[in-house]
Design a protein around this motif. Structure first.
Motif, PDB file in Angstrom:
ATOM      1  N   LYS A 142       0.923  -1.300  -0.065  1.00 27.77           N
ATOM      2  CA  LYS A 142       0.214  -0.065   0.079  1.00 27.77           C
ATOM      3  C   LYS A 142       0.954   1.243   0.000  1.00 27.77           C
ATOM      4  O   LYS A 142       0.610   2.187  -0.775  1.00 27.77           O
ATOM      5  N   GLN A 143       1.945   1.066   0.616  1.00 31.59           N
ATOM      6  CA  GLN A 143       2.727   2.350   0.807  1.00 31.59           C
ATOM      7  C   GLN A 143       3.547   2.483  -0.374  1.00 31.59           C
ATOM      8  O   GLN A 143       3.710   3.492  -1.090  1.00 31.59           O
ATOM      9  N   PHE A 144       3.944   1.226  -1.067  1.00 27.89           N
ATOM     10  CA  PHE A 144       4.906   1.297  -2.187  1.00 27.89           C
ATOM     11  C   PHE A 144       4.132   1.906  -3.367  1.00 27.89           C
ATOM     12  O   PHE A 144       4.484   2.513  -4.008  1.00 27.89           O
ATOM     13  N   LEU A 145       2.776   1.693  -3.468  1.00 30.05           N
ATOM     14  CA  LEU A 145       2.050   2.176  -4.514  1.00 30.05           C
ATOM     15  C   LEU A 145       1.181   3.485  -4.194  1.00 30.05           C
ATOM     16  O   LEU A 145       0.718   3.964  -5.182  1.00 30.05           O
ATOM     17  N   SER A 146       1.324   3.628  -2.813  1.00 27.08           N
ATOM     18  CA  SER A 146       0.742   4.964  -2.532  1.00 27.08           C
ATOM     19  C   SER A 146      -0.642   4.997  -2.621  1.00 27.08           C
ATOM     20  O   SER A 146      -1.322   5.755  -3.249  1.00 27.08           O
ATOM     21  N   THR A 147      -1.235   4.009  -2.153  1.00 28.62           N
ATOM     22  CA  THR A 147      -2.918   3.764  -2.075  1.00 28.62           C
ATOM     23  C   THR A 147      -3.395   3.402  -0.899  1.00 28.62           C
ATOM     24  O   THR A 147      -2.805   2.706   0.045  1.00 28.62           O
ATOM     25  N   GLU A 148      -4.457   3.820  -0.537  1.00 26.48           N
ATOM     26  CA  GLU A 148      -5.290   3.421   0.574  1.00 26.48           C
ATOM     27  C   GLU A 148      -6.298   2.502   0.258  1.00 26.48           C
ATOM     28  O   GLU A 148      -7.036   2.126   0.957  1.00 26.48           O
ATOM     29  N   SER A 149      -6.697   2.284  -0.960  1.00 26.10           N
ATOM     30  CA  SER A 149      -7.862   1.915  -1.279  1.00 26.10           C
ATOM     31  C   SER A 149      -7.770   0.376  -1.537  1.00 26.10           C
ATOM     32  O   SER A 149      -8.925  -0.195  -1.833  1.00 26.10           O
ATOM     33  N   ILE A 150      -6.683  -0.254  -1.496  1.00 24.59           N
ATOM     34  CA  ILE A 150      -6.299  -1.464  -2.085  1.00 24.59           C
ATOM     35  C   ILE A 150      -5.938  -2.457  -0.753  1.00 24.59           C
ATOM     36  O   ILE A 150      -5.136  -1.823  -0.035  1.00 24.59           O
ATOM     37  N   ASP A 151      -6.556  -3.517  -0.553  1.00 23.57           N
ATOM     38  CA  ASP A 151      -6.077  -4.370   0.405  1.00 23.57           C
ATOM     39  C   ASP A 151      -5.001  -5.453  -0.343  1.00 23.57           C
ATOM     40  O   ASP A 151      -5.492  -6.261  -1.138  1.00 23.57           O
ATOM     41  N   PHE A 152      -3.976  -5.701   0.391  1.00 25.69           N
ATOM     42  CA  PHE A 152      -2.951  -6.757  -0.225  1.00 25.69           C
ATOM     43  C   PHE A 152      -2.744  -7.884   0.561  1.00 25.69           C
ATOM     44  O   PHE A 152      -1.947  -8.735   0.652  1.00 25.69           O
ATOM     45  N   LYS A 153      -3.773  -7.852   2.003  1.00 23.49           N
ATOM     46  CA  LYS A 153      -3.336  -8.925   2.813  1.00 23.49           C
ATOM     47  C   LYS A 153      -3.492 -10.556   2.139  1.00 23.49           C
ATOM     48  O   LYS A 153      -2.705 -11.177   2.867  1.00 23.49           O
ATOM     49  N   LYS A 154      -4.125 -10.587   1.113  1.00 24.04           N
ATOM     50  CA  LYS A 154      -4.495 -12.110   0.548  1.00 24.04           C
ATOM     51  C   LYS A 154      -3.072 -12.275  -0.503  1.00 24.04           C
ATOM     52  O   LYS A 154      -3.184 -13.522  -1.068  1.00 24.04           O
ATOM     53  N   MET A 155      -2.254 -11.275  -0.703  1.00 26.27           N
ATOM     54  CA  MET A 155      -1.401 -11.563  -1.831  1.00 26.27           C
ATOM     55  C   MET A 155      -0.249 -12.543  -1.400  1.00 26.27           C
ATOM     56  O   MET A 155       0.232 -12.694  -0.005  1.00 26.27           O
ATOM     57  N   GLN A 156       0.022 -13.382  -2.337  1.00 26.20           N
ATOM     58  CA  GLN A 156       1.097 -14.406  -1.825  1.00 26.20           C
ATOM     59  C   GLN A 156       2.125 -14.445  -3.093  1.00 26.20           C
ATOM     60  O   GLN A 156       1.622 -14.306  -4.311  1.00 26.20           O
ATOM     61  N   ILE A 157       3.581 -14.472  -2.774  1.00 25.17           N
ATOM     62  CA  ILE A 157       4.401 -14.542  -3.712  1.00 25.17           C
ATOM     63  C   ILE A 157       5.658 -15.371  -3.410  1.00 25.17           C
ATOM     64  O   ILE A 157       6.114 -15.306  -2.164  1.00 25.17           O
ATOM     65  N   SER A 158       5.996 -16.227  -4.201  1.00 25.35           N
ATOM     66  CA  SER A 158       7.122 -16.982  -3.587  1.00 25.35           C
ATOM     67  C   SER A 158       8.024 -17.317  -5.009  1.00 25.35           C
ATOM     68  O   SER A 158       7.571 -17.183  -6.156  1.00 25.35           O
ATOM     69  N   PHE A 159       9.322 -17.575  -4.430  1.00 28.08           N
ATOM     70  CA  PHE A 159      10.379 -17.829  -5.692  1.00 28.08           C
ATOM     71  C   PHE A 159      10.815 -19.177  -5.623  1.00 28.08           C
ATOM     72  O   PHE A 159      11.010 -19.965  -4.577  1.00 28.08           O
ATOM     73  N   ASP A 160      11.188 -19.608  -6.716  1.00 26.14           N
ATOM     74  CA  ASP A 160      12.171 -21.048  -6.995  1.00 26.14           C
ATOM     75  C   ASP A 160      13.413 -20.558  -7.581  1.00 26.14           C
ATOM     76  O   ASP A 160      13.442 -20.118  -8.766  1.00 26.14           O
ATOM     77  N   LEU A 161      14.469 -20.980  -7.055  1.00 26.84           N
ATOM     78  CA  LEU A 161      15.892 -20.463  -7.398  1.00 26.84           C
ATOM     79  C   LEU A 161      16.670 -21.529  -8.123  1.00 26.84           C
ATOM     80  O   LEU A 161      17.776 -21.352  -8.115  1.00 26.84           O
ATOM     81  N   SER A 162      16.292 -22.756  -8.407  1.00 23.85           N
ATOM     82  CA  SER A 162      16.739 -23.834  -8.694  1.00 23.85           C
ATOM     83  C   SER A 162      17.724 -23.813 -10.037  1.00 23.85           C
ATOM     84  O   SER A 162      18.559 -24.321 -10.033  1.00 23.85           O
TER      85      SER A 162
END
Length: 477
Positions: A108-128
């Protein structure tokens, strides 16, 4: 490097393989820009800053015994070394995924928004497929810093990581027992910051963001005191203007335009312009002496000016107020504010390449075709391929059929044995623009996902997204 994303705006679920050149295609509102910015937040300074501070305050999901044990040893004995390659082998996957776990908190801070909720966002990485490159980047790192304590500078912390060395060394140099006078919290913060900085930069040594707003912010004059911003070259900073200085610049811009604080991508753009302004030609030449490969980026900036912009971009003469100017000829100098939209669009890239760019850095460019004539759009994808061939990483979002279709041509050209014989078919006539397919990934964002549309033969199949021109041509028989 593969990344899995879920519940990020319009993206419900997607898996993406990041390559040296990664292209996100899609309609408006399909999530391609948010995905690019989320990756920037994790791999860039923002993610690094948030993570090391969270680690020091015991607010991360994971701990690293190799780091914690070294810190305790250092606080007792005043010196320690840490095996960075061992850390990579044991913890790098955990590290970057731990950083990613924090991203829903800061988006929210990164995009400067108060209207979007990112609580359910998931992100993961595979470095193989990329851990070997991360290890190589660690070996190539070379650091020598000194943190002074006291007014005389006789007591200091020496930090050394030599080229091809696997260890980073921390050593307190003092005529007295400095461990009794210097805050243990401060020493702990320095050690964590320095180790995590090397690890973090092993993914991408730096991340530059070129948002669509660049055509607006490029026109602002800069009221910058060089001696203040020069702190970014101090021992503590990490090759960017320190946060208070960025706040100062943004505050000055806000006072003039009376708007709210810009998002992090815009702050990153302002940082590019300000850092380019304070970098002198002598400083850049010194960087080239230490890393000769940097010289290619100055040549590429010149190529972009001569063949696409047809004029030179630079700052005006020294004074209190710095403006970017465009010089189409020896006798004409124009303020950037009165130049064409194409000049405004590409000027930040020119300045970044001339004054800042180094190998293994990531450029994230939102819609590089913006405001460009179709010919220039074709030229810019050739140019971006040349950047990748020169050691930079590039991620773009685009709607342009010219960019997508011509990228296929560049990959096909890379398979030709006699490349010199076919280069005149291309707009910049440079074989360096011929990019191997294994260095490219192309994803179509639609219907809540991102689909790989680059097939084994190098054809980019973007389905109905690329059929608009055919549709309108058949409206009337």
């Amino acid at each position: 490097m593969k990344v899995k994303i879920a519940n990020l705006g319009a993206v419900e679920k997607a898996e993406i393989d990041l390559k040296p050149l990664t292209v996100f295609i899609g309609g408006n509102g399909t999530g391609k820009t948010w995905t690019a910015y989320t990756l920037a937040s994790i791999f860039g300074r923002h993610g690094f800053d948030r993570y090391w501070k969270s680690y020091v305050n015991n607010k991360t999901q994971n701990r690293y015994p190799i780091i914690d044990n070294a810190i305790e040893k250092f606080l007792q004995e005043g010196n320690v070394n840490i095996d960075l390659i061992r850390f990579v082998d044991e913890y790098t996957d955990i590290y970057i995924n731990d950083v990613a776990q924090l991203s829903p908190i800061w988006m929210k801070q990164f995009l400067s928004t108060e209207s979007i909720d990112f609580k359910k966002m998931q992100i993961s990485f595979d470095l193989s497929t990329t851990k070997h490159q991360i290890i190589e980047n660690i070996r190539k790192s070379n650091i020598e810093r000194k943190f002074s304590f006291g007014s005389q500078g006789e007591e200091y912390l020496s930090i050394i990581k030599e080229l091809d060395e696997i260890y980073i060394y921390f050593n307190l140099v003092s005529k007295k027992d400095i461990l009794k006078t210097v805050s243990k919290k401060l020493l702990r913060e320095i050690l964590v910051q320095e180790v995590f900085q090397i690890i973090h930069r092993a993914f991408y040594s730096y991340v530059y963001i070129f948002p669509t707003e660049r055509t607006t912010f490029i026109t602002f004059p800069f009221f910058i005191k060089k001696e203040v911003i020069k702190r970014e070259n101090s021992n503590i900073a990490i090759s960017e203007i320190s946060e208070p200085d960025i706040e100062q610049i943004i505050s000055e811009q806000e006072n003039r335009q009376r708007s709210k604080k810009p998002s992090e991508p815009i702050q990153n753009l302002i940082s590019i312009l300000a850092n380019a302004y304070i970098k002198t030609s002598d400083e850049r030449e010194e960087e080239i002496c230490n890393s000769p490969e940097i010289a290619i980026y100055i040549e590429l900036a010149k190529l972009l000016e001569e063949h696409i912009l047809q004029g030179r971009i630079d700052f005006n003469q020294p004074g209190l107020e710095k403006e970017i100017i465009f010089q189409p000829s020896d006798n004409i100098k124009l303020e950037i504010s009165v130049t064409s939209s194409m000049i405004k669009e590409l000027a930040p890239l020119v300045l970044c390449l001339r004054y800042l760019a180094e190998p293994d850095e990531l450029l994230i460019i939102d819609e590089p075709e913006m405001n460009l004539h179709p010919v220039a759009q074709v030229e810019i994808i050739e140019f971006l391929a040349m950047l990748v061939q020169s050691g930079l990483k590039v991620l773009i979002t685009t709607h342009s059929p010219y960019i997508v279709e011509h990228l296929s041509n560049l990959m096909k050209a890379a398979k030709y044995e006699d490349k010199e014989n076919i280069k005149k078919r291309f707009y910049l006539e440079r074989t360096e623009a011929f990019i191997p397919q294994e260095n490219v990934s192309v994803y179509l964002f639609e219907n809540g996902t991102a689909k790989n549309i680059l097939n084994e033969k190098g054809r980019i199949d973007w389905g109905t997204f690329g059929d608009v021109s055919d549709d309108i041509s058949h409206i009337f028989p």
